[in-house]
Design a protein around this motif. Structure first.
Motif, PDB file in Angstrom:
ATOM      1  N   THR A 166       0.850  -1.190   0.000  1.00 51.62           N
ATOM      2  CA  THR A 166       0.000   0.000   0.000  1.00 51.62           C
ATOM      3  C   THR A 166       0.889   1.245   0.000  1.00 51.62           C
ATOM      4  O   THR A 166       2.106   1.160   0.251  1.00 51.62           O
ATOM      5  CB  THR A 166      -0.891   0.042   1.252  1.00 51.62           C
ATOM      6  N   ASP A 167       0.296   2.404  -0.246  1.00 46.11           N
ATOM      7  CA  ASP A 167       1.060   3.652  -0.182  1.00 46.11           C
ATOM      8  C   ASP A 167       1.656   3.852   1.207  1.00 46.11           C
ATOM      9  O   ASP A 167       2.804   4.300   1.336  1.00 46.11           O
ATOM     10  CB  ASP A 167       0.175   4.849  -0.547  1.00 46.11           C
ATOM     11  N   GLU A 168       0.898   3.534   2.247  1.00 42.95           N
ATOM     12  CA  GLU A 168       1.388   3.683   3.618  1.00 42.95           C
ATOM     13  C   GLU A 168       2.566   2.751   3.884  1.00 42.95           C
ATOM     14  O   GLU A 168       3.552   3.139   4.511  1.00 42.95           O
ATOM     15  CB  GLU A 168       0.262   3.423   4.627  1.00 42.95           C
ATOM     16  N   GLU A 169       2.455   1.518   3.417  1.00 41.56           N
ATOM     17  CA  GLU A 169       3.556   0.565   3.585  1.00 41.56           C
ATOM     18  C   GLU A 169       4.786   1.019   2.810  1.00 41.56           C
ATOM     19  O   GLU A 169       5.924   0.878   3.286  1.00 41.56           O
ATOM     20  CB  GLU A 169       3.122  -0.828   3.134  1.00 41.56           C
ATOM     21  N   THR A 229       3.734   0.031  -5.518  1.00 40.95           N
ATOM     22  CA  THR A 229       2.392   0.337  -5.026  1.00 40.95           C
ATOM     23  C   THR A 229       1.304   0.026  -6.049  1.00 40.95           C
ATOM     24  O   THR A 229       0.130   0.013  -5.698  1.00 40.95           O
ATOM     25  CB  THR A 229       2.265   1.813  -4.606  1.00 40.95           C
TER      26      THR A 229
END
Length: 150
Positions: free
Chosen positions: A71-74, A125
């Motif tokens: 994900t973008d957060e990861e 991503t």
């Protein structure tokens, strides 16, 4: 293909070091498992990445490549861990665009090498599209002189 990937064996110079590196880089809350001659990191979709260091002499290990969709957060967390250790990183699998990330297929991607230097680890991503990215097309032209079939 109706089959599911269960595990893959990746030959590295130090299985425990690379297993711990991948688990740390990916932000895993679980330590790698020791499984006979393997150190295993299990992905969120239950695929075991088994690192081995005794089956192939270090000088005969071929460069491997592992890619993880995050994900973008990861992705942000991975970049922060890379920065935390001052690790070199690249925007491309040929490791020519150091200190950059890519924006292929409307997402972001980054490549790092494991501590032993035998495995390139990629975090993206967005999955690859049906057509090659502009960056990979440019690399193919530069590598093969613009012709088809190389």
């Amino acid at each position: 293909m109706p089959n599911e990937l269960n595990h893959i064996i990746v030959h590295v110079k130090d299985r425990r070091e690379t297993g711990a590196f991948l688990a740390w880089l990916a932000g895993s809350a679980e330590a790698p498992l020791e499984w006979g001659p393997f150190t295993q990191v299990t992905t969120s979709n239950a695929v075991g990445v088994d690192f081995a260091d005794e089956m192939v002499p270090a000088e005969k290990i071929n460069l491997s490549h592992l890619a993880f969709l995050v994900t973008d957060e990861e992705f942000e967390a991975v970049l922060a861990r890379i920065a935390e250790r001052g690790l070199p990183f690249w925007a491309d699998p040929m490791l020519t665009e150091e200190g950059k990330i890519n924006h292929d297929y409307g997402g972001r991607g980054v490549y790092v090498r494991d501590p032993g230097g035998t495995c390139v680890i990629e975090f993206i991503t967005k999955p690859y599209g049906e057509q090659p990215s502009e960056r990979s097309t440019r690399a193919a032209v530069a590598t093969h002189g613009g012709g088809t079939g190389g």
